[in-house]
Structure formats: C-alpha cells, structure tokens
Scaffold this motif. Sequence first.
Motif, mmCIF file in Angstrom:
data_model
loop_
_atom_site.group_PDB
_atom_site.id
_atom_site.type_symbol
_atom_site.label_atom_id
_atom_site.label_comp_id
_atom_site.label_asym_id
_atom_site.label_seq_id
_atom_site.Cartn_x
_atom_site.Cartn_y
_atom_site.Cartn_z
ATOM 1 N N PHE A 86 0.846 -1.199 0.000
ATOM 2 C CA PHE A 86 0.000 0.000 0.000
ATOM 3 C C PHE A 86 0.882 1.249 0.000
ATOM 4 N N ASP A 87 0.261 2.399 -0.199
ATOM 5 C CA ASP A 87 0.986 3.660 -0.311
ATOM 6 C C ASP A 87 1.279 4.251 1.066
ATOM 7 N N TYR A 88 2.165 5.262 1.074
ATOM 8 C CA TYR A 88 2.503 5.928 2.323
ATOM 9 C C TYR A 88 2.792 7.406 2.067
ATOM 10 N N THR A 89 2.853 8.162 3.150
ATOM 11 C CA THR A 89 3.184 9.581 3.087
ATOM 12 C C THR A 89 4.309 9.873 4.068
ATOM 13 N N CYS A 90 5.287 10.650 3.651
ATOM 14 C CA CYS A 90 6.357 11.089 4.543
ATOM 15 C C CYS A 90 5.935 12.387 5.225
ATOM 16 N N TYR A 91 6.258 12.508 6.506
ATOM 17 C CA TYR A 91 5.920 13.725 7.230
ATOM 18 C C TYR A 91 7.075 14.094 8.163
ATOM 19 N N THR A 92 7.045 15.328 8.676
ATOM 20 C CA THR A 92 8.084 15.806 9.576
ATOM 21 C C THR A 92 7.522 15.903 10.995
ATOM 22 N N ASP A 93 8.390 16.244 11.916
ATOM 23 C CA ASP A 93 7.997 16.324 13.327
ATOM 24 C C ASP A 93 6.841 17.275 13.594
ATOM 25 N N ASN A 94 6.740 18.336 12.797
ATOM 26 C CA ASN A 94 5.654 19.289 13.000
ATOM 27 C C ASN A 94 4.438 18.964 12.123
ATOM 28 N N PHE A 95 4.430 17.723 11.619
ATOM 29 C CA PHE A 95 3.311 17.182 10.844
ATOM 30 C C PHE A 95 3.130 17.844 9.483
ATOM 31 N N ASP A 96 4.179 18.450 8.953
ATOM 32 C CA ASP A 96 4.148 18.880 7.563
ATOM 33 C C ASP A 96 4.265 17.640 6.682
ATOM 34 N N LEU A 97 3.361 17.488 5.746
ATOM 35 C CA LEU A 97 3.419 16.352 4.839
ATOM 36 C C LEU A 97 4.397 16.685 3.724
ATOM 37 N N GLU A 98 5.497 15.940 3.674
ATOM 38 C CA GLU A 98 6.564 16.244 2.726
ATOM 39 C C GLU A 98 6.316 15.641 1.355
ATOM 40 N N ARG A 99 5.859 14.399 1.360
ATOM 41 C CA ARG A 99 5.835 13.676 0.088
ATOM 42 C C ARG A 99 4.856 12.503 0.176
ATOM 43 N N HIS A 100 3.913 12.477 -0.743
ATOM 44 C CA HIS A 100 3.006 11.340 -0.836
ATOM 45 C C HIS A 100 3.578 10.355 -1.841
ATOM 46 N N VAL A 101 3.756 9.128 -1.440
ATOM 47 C CA VAL A 101 4.370 8.127 -2.306
ATOM 48 C C VAL A 101 3.306 7.153 -2.779
ATOM 49 N N SER A 102 3.027 7.192 -4.068
ATOM 50 C CA SER A 102 2.031 6.313 -4.664
ATOM 51 C C SER A 102 2.577 5.766 -5.975
ATOM 52 N N TYR A 103 2.140 4.572 -6.321
ATOM 53 C CA TYR A 103 2.623 3.936 -7.543
ATOM 54 C C TYR A 103 1.444 3.558 -8.437
ATOM 55 N N VAL A 104 0.470 4.476 -8.500
ATOM 56 C CA VAL A 104 -0.708 4.231 -9.318
ATOM 57 C C VAL A 104 -0.271 4.031 -10.763
ATOM 58 N N LEU A 105 -0.642 2.912 -11.334
ATOM 59 C CA LEU A 105 -0.256 2.580 -12.702
ATOM 60 C C LEU A 105 -1.272 3.174 -13.680
ATOM 61 N N PRO A 106 -0.908 3.293 -14.970
ATOM 62 C CA PRO A 106 -1.808 3.933 -15.933
ATOM 63 C C PRO A 106 -3.202 3.328 -15.967
ATOM 64 N N GLN A 107 -3.307 2.004 -15.730
ATOM 65 C CA GLN A 107 -4.602 1.353 -15.829
ATOM 66 C C GLN A 107 -5.407 1.444 -14.537
ATOM 67 N N MET A 108 -4.851 2.099 -13.531
ATOM 68 C CA MET A 108 -5.501 2.152 -12.229
ATOM 69 C C MET A 108 -6.085 3.527 -11.937
#
Length: 375
Positions: free
Chosen positions: A123-145
């Motif tokens: 499944f996908d995940y999101t990177c965040y920092t100590d102050n809860f800033d969301l840095e980067r959403h990591v997803s691998y949605v393929l063209p057919q999805m």
Amino acid sequence: MKIREEDIKISVIIPCYNATKYLFRTFQALENQTYQNFEVIIINDGSTDETENIARLWCSKADNRHLYSFENAGNSVARNRGLSYAKGNYIFFLDADDYFSPILFEDMVNIIKEKDEPDDIIFDYTCYTDNFDLERHVSYVLPQMKETDTIVYSETDIYEVLLRHVIGYSTDDVKMYYSTGNWPVKGMGYSVWSHLYKKSLIDKYHIRFRKTPKIGEDRIFNCLFLLYVQRVVYVSRTYYYYLTTPDGLLIKSLANPRFIVEDKIEALEAREEVRQRYLEEKGIEINEMYRGSTIIACFQLAIVTSILPYKEGYNLYHKYINHSLVKKAICGFPISGAPLKIKLPLLMIKNGGARFFFFLVWGARQCGIKVDSWR
C-alpha cells in the motif's frame, strides 16, 4: 474454502530504540484500529531513555501486547527477533516513530478475504516531519488504475514488475536519466512497513533481515520474499505515515563517506546473494535489473569521497571501484549509445583511468566547481 475473518490474526512487530518521544502516538494508532484481532511485539533494542518503561506500562494493559528487551543490536536483528515471537498469520512491521490509518487492518483483512489470502499486500505511504508537515506522498498508481483501486500480480508480473521496482536501477534506467534528467518511477514495496506479509512463507523459507547493508536492508528482505510469492495485491491508498527527521541516525550516517562506501559494498554483495538464489531456484538472471545502480554508484562515490584529502578519498573510492562485482558491472554495461556523461567516465574507469577520473572530481571540488551532476 475462504478464510474466516476470526482466523486472520496480524502480528505487529515494532523495533524500538530511544523512541520515548513518539511511542504514545504510535500506541494510540494501534488502539484506534477498527480491526482488533492482532498482537503487538515490541523489541526494545537497548534503549537508554524511557522507552522500556513506557512500553512495559502499555503492554500491561492488554494480553495481546508483548515486550522483549535486548542489548542494542540494530534494526534488522530486532525485526528478526520479532519474527521469532510472532504467532499471527500475517506480519506488519511498524517503526516506533510512525503511525498509520485506523482502518489499515480492517481494509487488509477484507482484501485477504476477497482476494483469497494473497502472499503480500502493498500500500501507499506519506512522509511527514515532526511538526506534521506532509513532505511527500508516495504512490505507484499505474496507468490502468484509479485512486483506491487494487491490482493483483501473478508470479510472472511479480518478477517483471515488482522485483524491478524493488531491486534497483537497470542499465536502461540509468541511460534514461542521463538522457532526459528523469529517473523512472520506482520503489513500489521497497520499505517493509508498506507491506502485510504472509508469515507462513517467511517461516517456510526462513526469510530474515541481513545485518548489512544498513541502508537498504528492506530491499534485500523484499527481494528474497518476492522469490517465493505467487500472488501480490497492490492497493493505491495511503495507510502509513513515515517520519523523516534531519537529526536521525541514518541521516547522520549519510554524511560519513567511509560509512557510505562500506555500505555500498555490502549492498553489492547482498544483491549478488539474491541474484544467485533467483538463478538457482527459478533459473532467472536478474543482474540486468540492478546493474545501473552499481554503475551510478561509481559516479556518486567519487563525489562523496572527494570531500576528503586526496589520498584518503581516492583509497576509499578505489575500494569500491576495484571490487570484482563493480568491474563485472562496468564490463557488462553497453557503453555504445550511452550519453557522454556516462560514456566518458566509464571509459576512463574501464581502461585504468579511475584515479584520473577521481582527480578531476576532487580537483573540481577544490576549485569550488559544482560536482554533484552525477547524483
């Protein structure tokens, strides 16, 4: 016959080292799960703060919580210890400073029932920092999805798609980057905390974490696990939130050239062990899938070691360049047709000019010229 929900038990393995600051939030995420048939195995890896006391108090409040304390041995050993205690039929690795969606286990159990007990769910995940800033959403949605869709990978797809995502960069990937400036999207399922693993496969083939490399131990574990799976489900929904900290041990280690070179060599040898197992057990040659990673390190490590005095830096760089697996990768890399940015340094290295190439990089740094263009 489909598995019954009450027969699905998840073992949550949490390696802990000086995690006092984050444990209450992590424990709250477990308490908030809408599916509660799980056990928690906390491995206190020689913490010197209040981690053990906090974990002991939390574990005392429920029978499905277990704490085991050891001298510090590292994350890989802690996870392996957790596996030895696990009683569930699926494994979830949770880092002590991360948290996750309250519906993760419920959704995973529904997938297990609907998809006939897959060997692995990613499944996908999101990177965040100590102050809860969301840095980067990591997803691998393929063209057919579409977002929130799921896709089931069969055995052939596992090798041709998933393994390529996990094991590293190929020759074509490197050529693409130096031609266009863009890396291909990779990394699906790289980190173990974005998986739910079927424990029977881990036990049957005794899949465990290596102590080294320190960077990328998840990669090696997942490559070995993928060797034995037949069906994997990927769901394009974010469930996990991964903390990134600038003062973390890993970040500090990345500032140490000696650590980086030694770890790259450990990664080389670990990948070679994986390659041998795929060849022996499946008759599949996977070297091409990660040869590009070996090549790109030839350039990256010249930059990393050039911050040192010349002799010390070159001797450290030479240790990598002179490794038999690196020489093999360079010889197997199709230089013809490669961009000049790769071709010229590789020709120098291949024809005994590694010292000269390093001198150019080192000298450029001394002159204040930017030298990170091979990263």
